[in-house]
Scaffold this motif. Sequence first.
Motif, PDB file in Angstrom:
ATOM      1  N   UNK A 186      51.812  37.081  52.552  1.00 54.00           N
ATOM      2  CA  UNK A 186      53.144  36.876  53.267  1.00 54.00           C
ATOM      3  C   UNK A 186      53.308  38.124  54.395  1.00 54.00           C
ATOM      4  N   UNK A 187      53.946  37.705  55.334  1.00 54.73           N
ATOM      5  CA  UNK A 187      54.314  38.732  56.268  1.00 54.73           C
ATOM      6  C   UNK A 187      55.665  38.958  56.675  1.00 54.73           C
ATOM      7  N   UNK A 188      56.474  38.148  56.219  1.00 55.35           N
ATOM      8  CA  UNK A 188      57.914  38.183  56.304  1.00 55.35           C
ATOM      9  C   UNK A 188      58.597  38.680  55.060  1.00 55.35           C
ATOM     10  N   UNK A 189      59.822  39.668  55.505  1.00 56.67           N
ATOM     11  CA  UNK A 189      60.415  40.056  54.189  1.00 56.67           C
ATOM     12  C   UNK A 189      61.306  39.176  54.006  1.00 56.67           C
ATOM     13  N   UNK A 190      61.631  38.951  52.284  1.00 58.68           N
ATOM     14  CA  UNK A 190      61.295  40.155  51.315  1.00 58.68           C
ATOM     15  C   UNK A 190      60.031  39.873  50.774  1.00 58.68           C
ATOM     16  N   UNK A 191      59.285  38.824  51.160  1.00 64.48           N
ATOM     17  CA  UNK A 191      58.082  38.146  50.500  1.00 64.48           C
ATOM     18  C   UNK A 191      56.956  39.010  50.544  1.00 64.48           C
ATOM     19  N   UNK A 192      56.672  39.746  51.785  1.00 64.05           N
ATOM     20  CA  UNK A 192      55.819  40.597  52.097  1.00 64.05           C
ATOM     21  C   UNK A 192      55.296  41.625  50.945  1.00 64.05           C
ATOM     22  N   UNK A 193      56.433  42.068  50.427  1.00 65.68           N
ATOM     23  CA  UNK A 193      56.200  43.440  49.333  1.00 65.68           C
ATOM     24  C   UNK A 193      55.625  42.883  48.281  1.00 65.68           C
ATOM     25  N   UNK A 194      55.526  41.638  47.802  1.00 65.67           N
ATOM     26  CA  UNK A 194      54.629  41.184  46.576  1.00 65.67           C
ATOM     27  C   UNK A 194      53.752  39.988  46.710  1.00 65.67           C
ATOM     28  N   UNK A 195      54.068  39.095  47.622  1.00 67.29           N
ATOM     29  CA  UNK A 195      53.323  37.943  47.779  1.00 67.29           C
ATOM     30  C   UNK A 195      51.992  38.099  48.639  1.00 67.29           C
ATOM     31  N   UNK A 196      51.004  38.617  48.090  1.00 69.11           N
ATOM     32  CA  UNK A 196      49.662  38.750  48.522  1.00 69.11           C
ATOM     33  C   UNK A 196      48.445  38.333  47.615  1.00 69.11           C
ATOM     34  N   UNK A 197      48.659  36.994  47.443  1.00 67.48           N
ATOM     35  CA  UNK A 197      47.825  36.007  46.566  1.00 67.48           C
ATOM     36  C   UNK A 197      46.295  36.227  47.199  1.00 67.48           C
ATOM     37  N   UNK A 198      46.062  36.168  48.380  1.00 69.93           N
ATOM     38  CA  UNK A 198      45.062  36.117  49.285  1.00 69.93           C
ATOM     39  C   UNK A 198      44.299  37.239  48.900  1.00 69.93           C
ATOM     40  N   UNK A 199      44.900  38.630  49.400  1.00 68.00           N
ATOM     41  CA  UNK A 199      44.004  39.517  48.866  1.00 68.00           C
ATOM     42  C   UNK A 199      43.944  40.060  47.526  1.00 68.00           C
ATOM     43  N   UNK A 200      44.765  39.420  46.768  1.00 64.09           N
ATOM     44  CA  UNK A 200      44.653  39.564  45.344  1.00 64.09           C
ATOM     45  C   UNK A 200      43.170  38.943  44.815  1.00 64.09           C
ATOM     46  N   UNK A 201      43.181  37.593  45.381  1.00 62.25           N
ATOM     47  CA  UNK A 201      42.050  36.705  44.918  1.00 62.25           C
ATOM     48  C   UNK A 201      40.745  37.204  45.695  1.00 62.25           C
ATOM     49  N   UNK A 202      40.711  37.635  46.706  1.00 56.60           N
ATOM     50  CA  UNK A 202      39.556  37.808  47.603  1.00 56.60           C
ATOM     51  C   UNK A 202      39.131  39.274  47.286  1.00 56.60           C
ATOM     52  N   UNK A 203      39.919  40.110  46.929  1.00 61.53           N
ATOM     53  CA  UNK A 203      39.424  41.720  47.007  1.00 61.53           C
ATOM     54  C   UNK A 203      39.865  42.249  45.522  1.00 61.53           C
ATOM     55  N   UNK A 204      40.829  42.158  45.154  1.00 60.68           N
ATOM     56  CA  UNK A 204      41.304  42.803  44.103  1.00 60.68           C
ATOM     57  C   UNK A 204      40.598  42.132  42.422  1.00 60.68           C
ATOM     58  N   UNK A 205      41.173  41.162  42.094  1.00 61.16           N
ATOM     59  CA  UNK A 205      40.597  40.280  41.046  1.00 61.16           C
ATOM     60  C   UNK A 205      39.110  40.315  40.735  1.00 61.16           C
ATOM     61  N   UNK A 206      38.425  40.006  41.794  1.00 59.03           N
ATOM     62  CA  UNK A 206      36.880  39.835  41.576  1.00 59.03           C
ATOM     63  C   UNK A 206      36.312  41.384  41.119  1.00 59.03           C
ATOM     64  N   UNK A 207      37.052  42.410  41.416  1.00 59.25           N
ATOM     65  CA  UNK A 207      36.736  43.792  41.012  1.00 59.25           C
ATOM     66  C   UNK A 207      36.930  44.025  39.458  1.00 59.25           C
ATOM     67  N   UNK A 208      38.275  43.434  39.206  1.00 59.78           N
ATOM     68  CA  UNK A 208      38.855  43.430  37.805  1.00 59.78           C
ATOM     69  C   UNK A 208      37.761  42.694  36.925  1.00 59.78           C
ATOM     70  N   UNK A 209      37.475  41.534  37.449  1.00 65.56           N
ATOM     71  CA  UNK A 209      36.389  40.796  36.634  1.00 65.56           C
ATOM     72  C   UNK A 209      35.051  41.411  36.492  1.00 65.56           C
ATOM     73  N   UNK A 210      34.406  42.060  37.676  1.00 63.74           N
ATOM     74  CA  UNK A 210      33.152  42.636  37.571  1.00 63.74           C
ATOM     75  C   UNK A 210      33.231  43.960  36.666  1.00 63.74           C
ATOM     76  N   UNK A 211      34.347  44.561  36.506  1.00 70.19           N
ATOM     77  CA  UNK A 211      34.530  45.675  35.626  1.00 70.19           C
ATOM     78  C   UNK A 211      34.730  45.440  34.095  1.00 70.19           C
ATOM     79  N   UNK A 212      35.088  44.096  33.833  1.00 64.50           N
ATOM     80  CA  UNK A 212      35.481  43.806  32.551  1.00 64.50           C
ATOM     81  C   UNK A 212      34.580  42.779  31.679  1.00 64.50           C
TER      82      UNK A 212
END
Length: 286
Positions: A110-136
């Motif tokens: 999300x780019x609009x307030x107030x959603x932009x603060x937390x609604x970052x599901x694309x980056x979460x799935x493409x960047x963050x969660x893969x690293x979590x999976x690989x580490x565990x």
Amino acid sequence: MRIETVSTARSFGGVQGVYRHKSRETGTDMVFSVYLPPQAEAGPCPVVWFLSGLTCTHANVTEKGQFQRTCAELGLILVAPDTSPRGEGVSDDPEGAYDFGLGAGFYLDATQPPWAANYRMESYLVQELPDVLAANFPVDMAREAITGHSMGGHGALTLALKNPGRWRSVSAFAPISSPMRCPWGEKALAGYLGRDEAAWRRYDATALIEDGARLDHLLVDQGEADGVLKTQLKPELLAQACEAAGIPLTLRMQPGYDHSYYFVSTFMADHLRWHAERLAGPASGS
């Protein structure tokens, strides 16, 4: 990359687990499920991502998808993330509607307030969660596939189209084929991204294909008795875009099936076998 184990249960010789971690992208705790087949005890296995639909969490497909037997047979790890950030302070639809806010993250940043603060599901799935999976977990991140249902089908298609080569294969169950042209999507895209429809095209599978994004192949199942088929899903728009772009699409219209997990679970094994064929090959590092 520390995670907390919420629960584990033995299933078809493997382990169905639910886990929690603190997300840097969403700024919240995020819960996800992972099924490890028996083969994972011997080494890394390919991964199938399942993205769920409106109002869902990781639990819907984990408890109703009936994938564990087939994943155990094929040696597939199945990962089911949540559909949105949650927790104290996370914004929700001001009217409490089911199709926006909590449970309705639409797999975008999300780019609009107030959603932009937390609604970052694309980056979460493409960047963050893969690293979590690989580490565990014993995941072969060189062999990944992605699928999803409804809003999650939209997510699977758009993420794969925008990240060529990341997922070897993509499929969908009753996807929202063109969010720009349906009430669910129009509300979500306007709310999260603002009124500039040019920004919406990056989160619309049909528009992405029209704009030049490509897939090697695509499998879609759609119930003909789905109550939102004509108003929200519109698979004919995806079919037209794929035909014009030369993308091989197998669109199976299933007579008598609705939008529920009775429909999803019926064709889950077909999708997993389809992905397994395309994930075949040496494990990373072997």
